[in-house]
Design an enzyme around this catalytic site. Structure first.
Site, mmCIF file in Angstrom:
data_model
loop_
_atom_site.group_PDB
_atom_site.id
_atom_site.type_symbol
_atom_site.label_atom_id
_atom_site.label_comp_id
_atom_site.label_asym_id
_atom_site.label_seq_id
_atom_site.Cartn_x
_atom_site.Cartn_y
_atom_site.Cartn_z
ATOM 1 C CE LYS A 23 103.759 -0.892 43.922
ATOM 2 N NZ LYS A 23 103.069 -1.809 44.766
ATOM 3 C CE LYS B 287 102.499 -10.194 44.051
ATOM 4 N NZ LYS B 287 101.758 -9.113 44.719
ATOM 5 C CE LYS C 102 97.739 -3.003 40.120
ATOM 6 N NZ LYS C 102 97.232 -4.015 41.037
#
Ligand code: AQP
Length: 329
Positions: free
Chosen positions: A194, A197, A111
């Site tokens: 994956k 969001k 991230k």
């Protein structure tokens, strides 16, 4: 009775991975266990959120969870920031987890690499300590999550064990409960990643509350491979295997068994879209009804916060005492 806790970030709209990997299991668990589920808004702000957006997504997430089948009479359903013990305990646990342990978290590496510009919040780095606090705050035994949360769960277990050995028996050491099928639903356009969001992949992400025709179109355009054989082989055939996993999870079968029934990718895509829509359409209808009554939604959220707080206060006191904080006169 076994205590269950799990959460979902209101950082975006709920997608098929959230539903098949986690929420669907929560709906079952609430009838079998003493269950607590949470819209983890404090986790959402580890990446920057627009305030109005965060408010409406948090409400949407709660409505989505109820529409998906969570019953606030049957489980505790709360918004994380409404119970301040989550952040209180997170600080104690931040001082119990090491920099090295947090540095090894693959989700932080992924991230932080995806953040635009140079800004990576310290909260993104320490997030696993807050997640451990969420879980340990309720004497949780079982945590139903998707495969992507396995590493964070292991860390929560390590933190609980370390705290107990340093300060005496304080926390229950939780177990992960990861589904056998669809534990890691992949992006339909990038099946090595994956579904998520926080990744900007509109065509690869199937939203639970998306128009049925748009969902069907996304499956039709899903990436497969240049081969033609329908076979469950996640390493060699990630796109096809992802479709098989999704289909199998929706019809309650094994992906390899489902594969035997198809010889053409086109038929597999149509069947997968139909199975997904059969699962999602009733959820979509319920959510529209819920959002039409915001006062009732607010009432349910308040009930969840009160019930959760009652439990959280006790564990927080136990942790404070164990660590040696002076009680207030
Ligand atoms: N693709 C997935 N397949 C199966 N389960 C999944 N979960 C998330 N993605 C998948 C599970 O859903 C629950 C809520 O997780 P989340 O709110 O962290 O969802 P997210 O979509 O993963 O959100 P982000 O912001 O994109 O988070 P990152 O990238 O940080 O994971 C969890 O039980 C999760 O396992």
């Amino acid at each position: 009775m076994t205590r269950v806790f799990s959460g979902i970030q209101p950082s975006g709209e709920m997608h098929l991975g959230n539903y098949l990997g986690a929420v669907r299991q929560w709906v079952i668990d609430q009838h079998e266990y003493d269950s607590i589920f949470c819209a983890v808004d404090l986790h959402a702000i580890t990446t920057q959120q627009d305030p109005d957006d965060l408010r409406s997504k948090t409400l949407d997430t709660v409505a989505g969870l109820i529409a998906a089948g969570l019953d606030p009479e049957q489980c505790i359903l709360l918004v994380q920031s409404h119970v301040h013990e989550h952040t209180d305990l997170a600080w104690l646990l931040e001082c119990t987890v090491s920099f090295g342990e947090l540095s090894r978290m693959t989700q932080f590496k992924d991230k932080s690499a995806r953040q635009s510009g140079d800004f990576v919040s310290a909260g993104l780095f320490t997030y696993p300590a807050l997640m451990a606090a969420d879980i340990l705050l309720y004497d949780t035994d079982r945590v139903p999550v998707g495969e992507d949360q396995r590493q964070h769960l292991e860390l929560a277990r390590d933190v609980a064990t370390r705290f107990n050995s340093r300060y005496g028996d304080t926390f229950v050491v939780p177990e992960a409960a990861i589904p056998k099928t669809a534990a890691r639903v992949m992006d339909l356009q990038a099946p090595h990643n994956k579904m998520s969001k926080s990744v900007d992949s509109v065509a690869g992400t199937v939203l639970v509350f998306e128009e049925p025709s748009a969902i069907a179109k996304k499956f039709k355009r899903a990436v497969t491979d240049s081969d033609t054989e329908v076979r469950f082989d996640p390493d060699e055939k990630p796109g096809v295997s992802n479709l098989l996993s999704i289909l199998a999870a929706c019809v309650g079968r094994e992906p390899a068994d489902v594969a035997d029934e198809y010889t053409r990718y086109g038929d597999l895509k149509v069947a997968t879209a139909e199975a997904v829509l059969a699962v999602l359409e009733p959820i979509q209808t319920r959510r529209t009804e819920l959002l039409a009554d915001p006062a009732e939604l607010a009432r349910l959220i308040e009930i969840g916060a009160s019930k959760a707080e009652e439990l959280a206060v006790k564990v927080m006191d136990r942790a404070r005492n164990a660590m040696g904080f002076l009680p207030r006169g």
